[in-house]
Design a protein around this motif. Sequence first.
Motif, short mmCIF file in Angstrom:
data_model
loop_
_atom_site.label_atom_id
_atom_site.label_comp_id
_atom_site.label_asym_id
_atom_site.label_seq_id
_atom_site.Cartn_x
_atom_site.Cartn_y
_atom_site.Cartn_z
N ARG A 124 0.83 -1.21 0.00
CA ARG A 124 0.00 0.00 0.00
C ARG A 124 0.87 1.26 0.00
N GLU A 126 0.98 4.31 -2.76
CA GLU A 126 0.79 5.72 -2.39
C GLU A 126 1.88 6.61 -2.99
N THR A 183 -5.45 1.52 -4.58
CA THR A 183 -6.00 1.41 -3.22
C THR A 183 -7.22 0.50 -3.23
N ASP A 216 -7.66 -3.33 -1.78
CA ASP A 216 -8.78 -3.64 -0.89
C ASP A 216 -9.48 -4.92 -1.36
#
Length: 363
Positions: free
Chosen positions: A108, A112, A165, A169
Amino acid sequence: MKILFKNHFQPMLECCELLEDCLRKERYEETLRGEHLPIEEENRIQSHIDVLIDIRSEVDAVFLQDYKDLSLLFEDKKNGKVTPFRSFFISYLDMEETDWKLQLQRLRRVCEKDRLCLIRAYISNFDEDKDYKNVEDAVLLQDLNATSLSAEDKWELLMKAQDMTAVLDRWEELFIKLLAVLDRYQKEYAEAARQFEDMIENHEELLKELSEFTGMKLDEVLFKSEELLILPAFSGFRSLSFLTQDLNEHGKATLIWGLDILSLLKYKKAGMSVDTICTSLKLLSDKSKFEILCYVSRQCAYGAQIAKELQLTTPTISYHMQALMNAGFIKFRKENNRLYYSLNREYLEEFLEMTKQKLLSNS
């Protein structure tokens, strides 16, 4: 170079391989087709295949029920190239970490910092001569557009890359369900781990066989690496994968070792089935592949050199080279961040001799 054998499976890679097999044409069932291994070896490998088919059927049911929108990430659109999500894992997954939640946190953070990290990882498979870690986004998108992926696939891949993202998930949700499937096969994974433990007792002989059957010398392929981590793969039992994404930064590399790869390679070294010969002859009948072999028979060269000489694009050379390496006709070494290819003369001579024996046999 320090070599570390770690006897633990990476669950994300295991699940990735299982999902890929759900979506590929030549599945686990095809592994032994046309092969003639000693009965004991064949039965052992077949037992692995039977277990994996059972696991895959459960994985497939979970995937098809709610996660078909992720299919592109696990599909091999380039016949031998790495899938988008496997590329992502190869490039960014912490292979030494055993806690998948910490691994996911790291992924993650990568997303980012780099909104196109998925494409960066995937496109790097098509041109070994370019350092995609630091290439600008505009160049990255230009190179994506230059691939032979369909316009629809390019667009879908870009959309997913820009919303990693949400993708992660979805992956976490799917992965937790797949872990529950793997948990039901703890006994089989424990037995696979014991087999790997037995294999690595004589690791020097193991690495010697690796060099003999693949034509690779680890010190040449990974000459900049200070450390090589070797991990087993159960779902990827028929493959051998060098992960060198961290060489420049950390001086480390990883080798994912399929449990049965040496047995399968040993057979190909000792003899070839008619299916194997016919598949290889089909490769040689392709003019571009044949010209590549002719070129690297005269000199060792990297992708861009071969592309320029044969007036082909570098991604096209990379595509052909993958098929030729899988067939055993090409060897490579890594030098100055480039892969230098050469003809595997020993294997080619054995292949031609075996073909001659099959064709001229009186039996």
